[in-house]
Design an enzyme around this catalytic site. Structure first.
Site, PDB file in Angstrom:
ATOM      1  N   LYS A 165      38.563  29.139  30.790  1.00 34.52           N
ATOM      2  CA  LYS A 165      39.988  29.440  30.161  1.00 34.52           C
ATOM      3  C   LYS A 165      40.276  27.765  29.574  1.00 34.52           C
ATOM      4  O   LYS A 165      39.710  26.603  30.261  1.00 34.52           O
ATOM      5  CB  LYS A 165      40.884  29.501  31.483  1.00 34.52           C
ATOM      6  CG  LYS A 165      40.468  30.723  32.391  1.00 34.52           C
ATOM      7  CD  LYS A 165      40.982  32.007  31.399  1.00 34.52           C
ATOM      8  CE  LYS A 165      40.754  33.109  32.442  1.00 34.52           C
ATOM      9  NZ  LYS A 165      40.889  34.602  32.021  1.00 34.52           N
ATOM     10  N   HIS A 284      32.335  43.943  29.072  1.00 29.88           N
ATOM     11  CA  HIS A 284      33.827  43.768  29.512  1.00 29.88           C
ATOM     12  C   HIS A 284      34.477  45.205  29.315  1.00 29.88           C
ATOM     13  O   HIS A 284      34.180  45.548  28.151  1.00 29.88           O
ATOM     14  CB  HIS A 284      34.512  42.514  28.738  1.00 29.88           C
ATOM     15  CG  HIS A 284      35.763  42.409  29.476  1.00 29.88           C
ATOM     16  ND1 HIS A 284      36.914  43.179  29.118  1.00 29.88           N
ATOM     17  CD2 HIS A 284      36.116  41.125  30.377  1.00 29.88           C
ATOM     18  CE1 HIS A 284      38.121  42.373  29.816  1.00 29.88           C
ATOM     19  NE2 HIS A 284      37.334  41.548  30.388  1.00 29.88           N
TER      20      HIS A 284
END
Length: 465
Positions: A165, A284
């Site tokens: 992130k 994902h």
């Protein structure tokens, strides 16, 4: 017999309560909410018809085929306890309706037009039984759990990951630096976020190069095998394969794909490439909640998980039970078992409508990810067991001292939980105590404990039985 034109009730042809299901049938459990005035038998039969051979009127070409051989059959209907006007309709499909080795074709039939059907207020596919004969036409996961452990030389504990992130906006060089810090601190993997593809601020090739450099540097320092899920998802299949080929040329161990937005056709192609070229494949599930979050309409995630095991992937995100995203414990454990185990017994208490035999198709590692941190470690270790990947994004990068200490804190917490469990301690009851004890020996862990102790994401789960 002459051809008789006209419209007749679906249930006359497609509702067959006396049907004995075959071992080769694909079985489906649908949650059906009929429109007012539509009897459940008609609604169930309509689902069977529209997802197999039927159409709204009799057609003369029906006489050119054997409907009895090819039609789907609604063979059982039961009311849903506590839900007015909702039924579970069980439908059996003959195997010949489906192309071998194609999840795409299977879904186009079973969850195609029928979901827009006027006679139904809502429709949800709750579970599928894949017969052994059909499962054997799929390659499945490129490698599976055991081969992955052997490649990584890591046994007896869950694997640790971290999503880098901020997910968007970093340059490739800074991104690679963040990867290196996490890996050298003790994580096994770092991860591209699902929407990191190839944007103006960071093109894919630059990211791949800097991440590969980070992996090799961290491996040399720690003596452990490391990986970064390089997201190969792209706008075309050709571009996706180009990225996977480049990853292989760099010698990295794992790539990644967004299987629902990318599509099953692309996913299966990538999985086959990964098996042929020794790459692990991380999956994902971006977009899954659009499909699976409504209780009475859509497709339950356990079906999407089964489909992924057939299409191919070595890891897939499967909720956390304890973090910020949806997931109810028994239901989550139900599809976690469907991903990992070879044979799963029918168990309605966990939402498993059919026994499933995967006939040795490799297993998939479930990934717990989303809003988890060191205080969750005992619960995660207990719930998911050794064959899982625990992913801490903010829970690594949010550490007050930076990424590497954040990674150290997670690794220490995990090793402490695994050791405590192996010594016979009760993680559910003594979890906080175990983490506190370990924190006395690790400044990084005690700093993490201090910052996150109050965090809770507690709302009732939407996904109940």
């Amino acid at each position: 017999v002459g051809f008789k034109a006209g419209v007749k009730d679906y249930k006359l042809t497609y509702y067959t309560p006396n049907y004995e299901t075959k071992d080769t049938d694909i079985l489906a459990a649908f949650r059906v909410t009929p429109q007012p005035g539509v009897p459940p038998e008609e609604a169930g039969a309509a689902v069977a018809a529209e997802s197999s051979t039927g159409t709204w009127t009799t057609v003369w070409t029906d006489g050119l085929t054997s409907l009895d051989r090819y039609k789907g059959r609604c063979y059982h209907i039961e009311p849903v306890p506590g839900d007015e006007n909702q039924y579970i309709a069980y439908v059996a499909y003959p195997l010949d309706l489906f192309e071998e080795g194609s999840v795409t074709n299977m879904f186009t039939s079973i969850v195609g037009n029928v979901f827009g059907f006027k006679a139904l207020r809502a429709l949800r596919l709750e579970d599928l039984r894949i017969p052994a004969a059909y499962a054997k036409t799929f390659q499945g996961p490129p490698h599976g759990i055991q081969v992955e452990r052997d490649k990584l030389n890591k046994y007896g504990r869950p694997l640790l990951g971290c999503t880098i992130k901020p997910k968007l906006g970093l340059s490739a060089k800074n991104y690679g630096r963040a990867v290196y810090e996490c890996l050298r601190g003790g994580l096994d993997f770092t991860k591209d976020d699902e929407n990191v593809n190839s944007q103006p601020f960071m093109r894919w090739r630059d990211r791949f190069l800097f991440c590969a450099e980070a992996i090799y540097k961290a491996q040399a320092e720690t003596g452990e095998i490391k990986g970064h899920y390089l997201n190969a998802t792209a706008g075309t299949c050709e571009e996706m394969m180009k990225r996977a080929v480049f990853a292989r040329e760099l010698g990295v161990p794992i790539v990644m794909h967004d299987y629902l937005t990318g599509g099953f056709t692309a996913n299966t192609s990538l999985a086959e490439y990964c098996r042929d070229n020794g790459l692990l494949l991380h999956i994902h599930r971006a977009m899954h909640a659009v499909i699976d979050r409504q209780k009475n309409h859509g497709i339950h995630f356990r079906v999407l998980a089964k489909a992924l095991r057939m299409s191919g992937g070595d890891h897939i995100h499967a909720g956390t039970v304890v973090g910020k995203l949806e997931g109810e414990r028994e239901i989550t454990l139900g599809f976690v078992d469907l991903l990992r185990d070879d044979y799963i017994e029918k168990d309605r208490g966990r939402g498993i409508y059919f026994s499933q035999d995967w006939v040795s198709l490799p297993g998939v590692l479930p990934v717990a990810s989303g809003g988890i941190h060191v205080w969750h470690m005992p619960a995660l270790t207990e719930i998911f067991g050794d064959d899982s990947v625990l992913q801490f994004g903010g829970g690594t990068l949010g550490h007050p001292w930076g990424n590497a200490p954040g990674a150290v804190a997670n690794r220490v917490a995990l090793e402490a939980c695994v050791q405590a469990r192996n010594e016979g301690r009760d993680l559910a009851r003594e979890g906080n105590e175990i983490i506190r004890e370990a924190g006395q020996w690790s400044n990084e862990l005690s700093a993490a404990c201090a910052i996150w102790k109050e965090i809770k994401f507690e709302f009732p789960a939407m996904d109940t039985l």
